[in-house]
Write a protein that holds these residues in place. Structure first.
Motif, PDB file in Angstrom:
ATOM      1  N   ALA A  21       0.851  -1.192   0.000  1.00 23.98           N
ATOM      2  CA  ALA A  21       0.000   0.000   0.000  1.00 23.98           C
ATOM      3  C   ALA A  21       0.881   1.234   0.000  1.00 23.98           C
ATOM      4  CB  ALA A  21      -0.928   0.017   1.212  1.00 23.98           C
ATOM      5  N   LEU A  22       0.395   2.266  -0.665  1.00 23.13           N
ATOM      6  CA  LEU A  22       1.014   3.591  -0.660  1.00 23.13           C
ATOM      7  C   LEU A  22      -0.050   4.583  -0.232  1.00 23.13           C
ATOM      8  CD1 LEU A  22       3.087   5.825  -1.419  1.00 23.13           C
ATOM      9  CD2 LEU A  22       2.245   5.646  -3.773  1.00 23.13           C
ATOM     10  N   ASP A  23       0.218   5.310   0.838  1.00 23.06           N
ATOM     11  CA  ASP A  23      -0.750   6.273   1.381  1.00 23.06           C
ATOM     12  C   ASP A  23      -0.183   7.673   1.207  1.00 23.06           C
ATOM     13  OD1 ASP A  23      -2.620   7.714   2.795  1.00 23.06           O
ATOM     14  OD2 ASP A  23      -2.595   6.421   4.568  1.00 23.06           O
ATOM     15  N   LEU A  24      -0.673   8.385   0.185  1.00 18.27           N
ATOM     16  CA  LEU A  24      -0.191   9.730  -0.127  1.00 18.27           C
ATOM     17  C   LEU A  24      -1.302  10.737   0.149  1.00 18.27           C
ATOM     18  CD1 LEU A  24       1.884  11.698  -1.359  1.00 18.27           C
ATOM     19  CD2 LEU A  24       0.950  11.126  -3.615  1.00 18.27           C
ATOM     20  N   GLY A  25      -1.078  11.579   1.148  1.00 17.25           N
ATOM     21  CA  GLY A  25      -2.127  12.544   1.484  1.00 17.25           C
ATOM     22  C   GLY A  25      -1.597  13.868   1.993  1.00 17.25           C
ATOM     23  N   GLY A  26      -0.272  14.047   1.960  1.00 17.43           N
ATOM     24  CA  GLY A  26       0.303  15.279   2.475  1.00 17.43           C
ATOM     25  C   GLY A  26       1.797  15.317   2.230  1.00 17.43           C
ATOM     26  N   THR A  27       2.508  16.010   3.093  1.00 22.90           N
ATOM     27  CA  THR A  27       3.947  16.189   2.894  1.00 22.90           C
ATOM     28  C   THR A  27       4.738  14.929   3.264  1.00 22.90           C
ATOM     29  OG1 THR A  27       4.076  17.193   5.095  1.00 22.90           O
ATOM     30  CG2 THR A  27       3.869  18.672   3.212  1.00 22.90           C
ATOM     31  N   ASN A  28       4.087  13.968   3.907  1.00 27.83           N
ATOM     32  CA  ASN A  28       4.682  12.664   4.158  1.00 27.83           C
ATOM     33  C   ASN A  28       3.818  11.600   3.482  1.00 27.83           C
ATOM     34  OD1 ASN A  28       6.718  13.646   6.040  1.00 27.83           O
ATOM     35  ND2 ASN A  28       5.031  13.925   7.481  1.00 27.83           N
ATOM     36  N   PHE A  29       4.424  10.492   3.102  1.00 27.74           N
ATOM     37  CA  PHE A  29       3.626   9.368   2.631  1.00 27.74           C
ATOM     38  C   PHE A  29       4.115   8.098   3.309  1.00 27.74           C
ATOM     39  CE2 PHE A  29       7.092   9.674  -0.487  1.00 27.74           C
ATOM     40  CZ  PHE A  29       7.511   8.353  -0.617  1.00 27.74           C
ATOM     41  N   ARG A  30       3.225   7.117   3.388  1.00 26.52           N
ATOM     42  CA  ARG A  30       3.558   5.839   4.006  1.00 26.52           C
ATOM     43  C   ARG A  30       3.587   4.740   2.957  1.00 26.52           C
ATOM     44  NH1 ARG A  30       0.125   3.673   8.612  1.00 26.52           N
ATOM     45  NH2 ARG A  30      -1.606   4.369   7.291  1.00 26.52           N
ATOM     46  N   VAL A  31       4.533   3.837   3.092  1.00 30.17           N
ATOM     47  CA  VAL A  31       4.554   2.617   2.294  1.00 30.17           C
ATOM     48  C   VAL A  31       4.410   1.457   3.267  1.00 30.17           C
ATOM     49  CG1 VAL A  31       5.837   3.511   0.336  1.00 30.17           C
ATOM     50  CG2 VAL A  31       7.086   2.666   2.318  1.00 30.17           C
ATOM     51  N   LEU A  32       3.653   0.461   2.858  1.00 27.59           N
ATOM     52  CA  LEU A  32       3.288  -0.619   3.772  1.00 27.59           C
ATOM     53  C   LEU A  32       3.198  -1.923   2.999  1.00 27.59           C
ATOM     54  CD1 LEU A  32       0.490  -0.526   6.432  1.00 27.59           C
ATOM     55  CD2 LEU A  32       0.262  -2.157   4.567  1.00 27.59           C
ATOM     56  N   ARG A  33       3.518  -3.022   3.651  1.00 33.45           N
ATOM     57  CA  ARG A  33       3.283  -4.342   3.062  1.00 33.45           C
ATOM     58  C   ARG A  33       2.605  -5.232   4.108  1.00 33.45           C
ATOM     59  NH1 ARG A  33       8.922  -4.335   1.912  1.00 33.45           N
ATOM     60  NH2 ARG A  33      10.118  -4.536   3.842  1.00 33.45           N
ATOM     61  N   VAL A  34       1.806  -6.131   3.613  1.00 32.80           N
ATOM     62  CA  VAL A  34       1.079  -7.033   4.494  1.00 32.80           C
ATOM     63  C   VAL A  34       1.068  -8.430   3.876  1.00 32.80           C
ATOM     64  CG1 VAL A  34      -1.120  -6.340   3.447  1.00 32.80           C
ATOM     65  CG2 VAL A  34      -1.135  -7.456   5.677  1.00 32.80           C
ATOM     66  N   GLN A  35       1.308  -9.432   4.700  1.00 35.34           N
ATOM     67  CA  GLN A  35       1.225 -10.827   4.269  1.00 35.34           C
ATOM     68  C   GLN A  35      -0.071 -11.403   4.822  1.00 35.34           C
ATOM     69  OE1 GLN A  35       3.888 -12.265   2.410  1.00 35.34           O
ATOM     70  NE2 GLN A  35       2.508 -13.981   1.946  1.00 35.34           N
ATOM     71  N   LEU A  36      -0.945 -11.849   3.930  1.00 31.89           N
ATOM     72  CA  LEU A  36      -2.259 -12.348   4.314  1.00 31.89           C
ATOM     73  C   LEU A  36      -2.293 -13.866   4.233  1.00 31.89           C
ATOM     74  CD1 LEU A  36      -4.461  -9.763   2.348  1.00 31.89           C
ATOM     75  CD2 LEU A  36      -3.757  -9.672   4.753  1.00 31.89           C
ATOM     76  N   GLY A  37      -2.955 -14.479   5.227  1.00 29.85           N
ATOM     77  CA  GLY A  37      -2.983 -15.937   5.281  1.00 29.85           C
ATOM     78  C   GLY A  37      -4.353 -16.548   5.206  1.00 29.85           C
ATOM     79  N   GLY A  38      -5.349 -15.806   4.716  1.00 34.12           N
ATOM     80  CA  GLY A  38      -6.684 -16.360   4.590  1.00 34.12           C
ATOM     81  C   GLY A  38      -7.443 -16.377   5.905  1.00 34.12           C
TER      82      GLY A  38
END
Length: 468
Positions: free
Chosen positions: A103-120
């Motif tokens: 995920a990339l969360d861009l909404g201002g002067t900072n942005f977040r990058v995130l990863r998630v491992q899903l197991g059902g």
């Protein structure tokens, strides 16, 4: 109204609030009084409280008008000044999703990058990692290519650290959910045309272009094997993130610097086609409930009281206090939390932020003003939430209020201002009554938009049939 395999198709809708003639009857004011006569503090404060009062009939009017305007906005574009913006999210996370998603969360002067491992269903979220990146100021005024190349580069570096509990199945391209909190005209789950930059950005060459294409092209230039699977705003991400853990979540509300809401709607309840969507203007209603403006409203009241009521002695108005937006909502929140005998925190905020020297009597008045403005904001926000629920209840013929229904809340204002939260809940309880309000759960969903975007990427994956 709940999303199941057998139910009608659903969309979540972003509710962009706008001033409309139907909701203009309850009088909301930005300042205390209009008279320039020297009145003294007490009558000005009395008038302020009267003007800002939100008795039950006013709250009912706001909630009823919200429901009416939602219907008008769904019927036809331009049918209401309350914009009902399609999110194009037809598939919400179910818990069956498996794999690695970003995920990339861009909404201002900072942005977040995130990863998630899903197991059902059994393992759900196996692991998450995120980083926050500051955008250099020169890129906020640079070209589109420069900005998106910087973002893609940071995302690429983050992806290179992948390991441990994170694994991409062989033969798959990494997929990313893109939370983009700027005005866009969205035409599908994977396309959105930028209308204009806000929040201090003045990037050239992006307006009128698809921001998903801009990001995909930048990732390609960086040699990255990644593509956008879902474009969402923060409220839709919050709804998805909360819904993943709780099937009863039907509404998400962001109360922060600005205000947004989204909810799950049936396609057959949307008569209009998704045509051109323009950004709503910032309105009086939003200004009375949003963190961007509460501090400024208090500042204007203080200026009025200083001039006309001698709040700080004579007609003295400190120069700093005249500066627009010098007093922020975190400042009025801090003053309202002060329980010391001499209100030392209030004294410190007034002096450090606004250049005001105050006695104890003036400080007590300031706290009273902060409470009056926060109370109005919280109660009006609560009425808006009830308006959304009321519309859903009428459409479902009694299903929403007859079962547990969760409203996922996020945003700095809601999270950090306890009195505001209490007034919001108080208004919801008053409007719904004690019995029905027991079924409506207002729940904080902290930072849900980031993981929600990753979950929407999973729910809308090109490989979805491999694991669902």
């Amino acid at each position: 109204m709940s999303v199941t395999v057998s139910s009608p198709a659903v969309r979540s809708l972003h509710v962009s609030r706008s001033h409309h003639k139907r909701i203009s009857k309850p009088r909301v004011v930005m300042s205390a009084v209009r008279s320039s006569d020297s009145l003294g503090v007490a009558p000005i404060l009395t008038k302020l409280k009267k003007d800002c009062a939100t008795p039950l009939p006013v709250l009912r009017h706001v909630a009823d008008a919200m429901a009416v305007d939602m219907r008008a906005g769904l019927a036809v574009d331009g049918g209401s000044d309350l914009k009902m913006i399609l999110s194009y999210v037809d598939t919400l996370p179910t818990g069956n999703e498996k794999g690695l998603f970003y995920a990339l969360d861009l909404g201002g002067t900072n942005f977040r990058v995130l990863r998630v491992q899903l197991g059902g269903k059994e393992e759900r979220v196996i692991a998450t990692e995120f980083e926050q990146v500051s955008i250099p100021q020169e890129l906020m005024f640079g070209t589109s290519e420069e900005l998106f190349d910087f973002i893609a580069s940071a995302l690429g570096k983050f992806a290179q650290k992948e390991g441990g509990n994170f694994a991409l199945p062989q033969g798959r391209t990494r997929e990313i959910g893109f939370t983009f909190s700027f005005p866009v005209k969205q035409t599908s789950i994977r396309t959105g045309i930028l209308i204009k930059w806000t929040k201090g950005f003045a990037v050239s060459g992006t307006a009128g272009k698809d921001v998903v294409a801009c990001l995909n092209e930048a990732m390609e230039r960086q040699g990255m094997d990644m593509q956008v699977s879902a474009l969402v705003n923060d409220t839709v991400g919050t709804l998805a993130g909360a819904r993943y853990w709780d099937d009863d979540v039907m509404v998400a509300v962001i109360l922060g610097t600005g205000t947004n809401a989204c909810y799950v709607e049936r396609v057959d309840a949307i008569p209009k086609l998704a045509k051109g969507i323009s950004k709503s203007p910032v309105t009086i209603f939003e200004k009375t409930i949003s963190g961007m403006y509460l501090g400024e409203i208090v500042r204007r009241v203080l200026v009025k009281m200083a001039k006309d009521g001698g709040l700080f002695g004579g007609s003295y108005v400190p120069e700093k206090l005249v500066t627009p937006f010098v007093l922020r909502t975190p400042d009025i929140c801090a003053m309202q939390q002060d329980t010391s005998r001499d209100l030392e925190a209030v004294e410190s905020v007034l002096y450090d932020v606004a250049g005001v020297k105050s006695n104890l009597s003036a400080r007590k008045t300031v706290v009273d003003i902060c409470n009056t403005i926060a109370k109005r904001g919280g109660r009006l926000a609560g009425a808006g939430i009830v308006g959304i629920l009321k519309k859903m209840e009428e459409d479902s013929k009694g299903v929403v209020f007859g079962k547990r229904t969760v409203v996922a809340m996020d945003g700095g204002l809601y999270e950090h201002y306890p009195q505001y939260r209490e007034y919001l809940q108080e208004a919801v309880t008053e409007l719904l009554g004690s019995e029905i309000s027991k079924n409506v759960v207002i729940e904080h969903s902290k930072d849900g938009s980031g993981i929600g975007a990753a979950l929407l990427a999973a729910a809308n994956s090109n490989y979805e049939h491999d694991f669902q």
